[in-house]
Design a protein around this motif. Structure first.
Motif, PDB file in Angstrom:
ATOM      1  N   SER A  42       0.825  -1.211   0.000  1.00  0.00           N
ATOM      2  CA  SER A  42       0.000   0.000   0.000  1.00  0.00           C
ATOM      3  C   SER A  42       0.865   1.269   0.000  1.00  0.00           C
ATOM      4  CB  SER A  42      -0.898   0.003   1.238  1.00  0.00           C
ATOM      5  OG  SER A  42      -1.504   1.267   1.388  1.00  0.00           O
ATOM      6  N   ILE A  43       0.355   2.306  -0.697  1.00  0.00           N
ATOM      7  CA  ILE A  43       1.076   3.600  -0.666  1.00  0.00           C
ATOM      8  C   ILE A  43       0.348   4.592   0.234  1.00  0.00           C
ATOM      9  CG2 ILE A  43       2.193   3.290  -2.912  1.00  0.00           C
ATOM     10  CD1 ILE A  43       0.086   5.137  -4.129  1.00  0.00           C
ATOM     11  N   GLU A  44      -0.687   4.101   0.959  1.00  0.00           N
ATOM     12  CA  GLU A  44      -1.395   4.951   1.928  1.00  0.00           C
ATOM     13  C   GLU A  44      -0.628   4.969   3.250  1.00  0.00           C
ATOM     14  OE1 GLU A  44      -4.131   6.744   1.282  1.00  0.00           O
ATOM     15  OE2 GLU A  44      -3.933   6.019  -0.781  1.00  0.00           O
ATOM     16  N   PRO A  45      -0.289   6.143   3.785  1.00  0.00           N
ATOM     17  CA  PRO A  45       0.455   6.194   5.050  1.00  0.00           C
ATOM     18  C   PRO A  45      -0.352   5.576   6.195  1.00  0.00           C
ATOM     19  CG  PRO A  45       0.406   8.346   3.990  1.00  0.00           C
ATOM     20  CD  PRO A  45      -0.577   7.483   3.268  1.00  0.00           C
ATOM     21  N   ILE A  46       0.325   4.870   7.097  1.00  0.00           N
ATOM     22  CA  ILE A  46      -0.317   4.353   8.308  1.00  0.00           C
ATOM     23  C   ILE A  46       0.450   4.869   9.524  1.00  0.00           C
ATOM     24  CG2 ILE A  46      -1.204   2.226   7.232  1.00  0.00           C
ATOM     25  CD1 ILE A  46       1.171   0.811   8.822  1.00  0.00           C
ATOM     26  N   LEU A  47      -0.214   4.864  10.669  1.00  0.00           N
ATOM     27  CA  LEU A  47       0.425   5.306  11.904  1.00  0.00           C
ATOM     28  C   LEU A  47       1.060   4.105  12.594  1.00  0.00           C
ATOM     29  CD1 LEU A  47       0.447   8.208  12.842  1.00  0.00           C
ATOM     30  CD2 LEU A  47      -1.350   7.648  14.494  1.00  0.00           C
ATOM     31  N   TYR A  48       2.377   4.182  12.845  1.00  0.00           N
ATOM     32  CA  TYR A  48       3.070   3.092  13.531  1.00  0.00           C
ATOM     33  C   TYR A  48       3.915   3.697  14.655  1.00  0.00           C
ATOM     34  CZ  TYR A  48       6.384  -0.646  14.500  1.00  0.00           C
ATOM     35  OH  TYR A  48       7.156  -1.596  15.134  1.00  0.00           O
ATOM     36  N   GLU A  49       3.610   3.323  15.877  1.00  0.00           N
ATOM     37  CA  GLU A  49       4.310   3.844  17.056  1.00  0.00           C
ATOM     38  C   GLU A  49       4.418   5.369  17.017  1.00  0.00           C
ATOM     39  OE1 GLU A  49       7.979   1.706  17.634  1.00  0.00           O
ATOM     40  OE2 GLU A  49       6.909  -0.044  18.396  1.00  0.00           O
TER      41      GLU A  49
END
Length: 400
Positions: free
Chosen positions: A271-278
């Motif tokens: 995926s090229i959609e940003p996700i929130l990680y830590e």
């Protein structure tokens, strides 16, 4: 004879730079610029004692037009060869326009936030480049690039009109990894996981990713599975080659690659959609790119050959005929010569040749042009001279 500025220092750039250094009659000075200047310095170190080309290096962030303008004004090149990322085409074109310098690239612009590559953004510069009295040569890699030159050559020497083109890109190389990409993983995976499409009767026909599969027996490589993809040169060839009824693009993939890719897609890693990680935003595909082997590291491990070419069907003197023009490239031979595998080699060599055509004014039209809009003969001669010899086969086996 002239000075060239190369922006980018990845696998393809490394090949193009090796070839520039082999061609000191045309290129007398070279500046290598990249975000990571240590890469440029390492390449300079490796090559400067083996060539009479004077090499310098510079640090630049190609996302910023102002930085690029400053660099171009300082270096004063006659041509700029863009081997950075396709997301950076427009900032580099803007800088070349501001400085009045010719521009060459190998891949068309795509916005970073949508995996959609098309020529409209770059074609929009036509009038401004023409007014400035400079040239932009678009797509001087292999596909796009040599495939366009093959098309222009076929039209000039073998046909009155070309009705069907099938572009076949076969990599029969094996690097021994369960999963790796032969060029920038981000670009590669975006391209492969997008919907396929082909050009027919003046419009696009869209297909699901990997929906259309064919088998083909490639000269010197053998029988391979290949899949229909969307590819940028279909767009320009559909306009620039008279008589076109259909153009398709096929690329070979092994089962292991496809199985891994499907699995990565299913878990969201492409995926090229940003996700929130830590607490931090990351783009899954960019993270995957960091985990996968660097394409530049595949050179010493890769064995086998590539075969890239075009099957043309059209009319000559009222009769239908077909020819297949292709190049076969050996991964191990490429590694011996320039320390790279054949996928980077087949793009880097035409990038240098395109720059040579523009620098020597062999090709001299002001404005923005795709590669098939120029006389193919000098480029075809240079392919034979600089390591990508081609074959013309009459009456080839057709792709159903």
């Amino acid at each position: 004879m002239g000075k060239i500025l190369v922006i980018g220092c990845g696998g393809v750039a490394s090949v193009a730079i090796h070839k520039i250094c082999q061609n000191s009659e045309v290129f007398t000075e070279l500046c290598i610029a990249s975000r990571t200047v240590s890469k440029c310095d390492a390449l300079k170190e490796k090559l400067q004692d083996k060539t009479s080309v004077k090499i310098t290096t510079a640090q630049v962030d190609a996302d910023h037009t102002e930085e690029l303008i400053e660099l171009i004004n300082k270096v004063k090149p006659e041509v700029v060869l863009n081997l950075a990322l396709p997301y950076q085409d427009l900032t580099i074109m803007d800088a070349c326009l501001a400085c009045g310098v010719d521009y060459i690239d190998t891949a068309n612009y795509e916005p970073e936030d949508t995996a959609k590559f098309e020529y409209k953004w770059q074609w929009a510069y036509r009038e401004r480049y023409e007014k400035a009295g400079i040239t932009a040569l678009l797509g001087s890699g292999f596909d796009p690039g040599v495939t366009g030159v093959f098309s222009a050559y076929a039209l000039k020497h073998y046909f009155d009109e070309i009705n069907y083109i099938d572009i076949l890109d076969c990599n029969g190389g094996d690097h021994g990894y369960p999963f790796a990409t032969n060029f920038n993983p981000e670009i590669n995976i975006r391209e492969v996981s997008a919907k396929g499409s082909y050009w027919e009767d003046g419009h696009w026909v869209e297909t699901e990713p990997m929906e259309i599969k064919r088998e083909y027996d490639f000269p010197q490589v053998g029988m391979k599975d290949m899949y229909l993809l969307h590819h940028e040169e279909l767009e320009s060839l559909g306009i620039n080659i008279p008589g076109i009824k259909r153009i398709r693009f096929f690329m070979t993939f092994g089962q292991s690659y496809l199985t891994h890719l499907k699995c990565l897609e299913n878990v969201g890693m492409t995926s090229i959609e940003p996700i929130l990680y830590e607490g931090k935003e990351i783009v899954p595909l960019q993270f995957l790119k960091a985990v996968l082997p660097d394409p530049a590291s595949l050179g010493p491990r890769t064995k086998g050959k590539t075969n890239i070419g075009c099957i043309f069907t059209g009319k000559k003197d009222g009769k239908e005929k077909s020819i297949y023009i292709y190049n076969v490239c050996d991964h191990e031979e490429c590694y011996k010569e320039v320390g790279s595998q054949a996928v980077a080699y087949t793009t880097g060599v035409p990038a240098m040749i395109g720059a040579m055509m523009i620098l020597t004014k062999t090709w001299d039209k002001k404005g923005v042009y795709n590669i098939e809009e120029f006389d193919p003969d000098p480029f075809m001669d240079a392919l034979n001279k600089f390591g990508l010899p081609w074959v013309v086969e009459e009456n080839p086996v057709m792709v159903p």
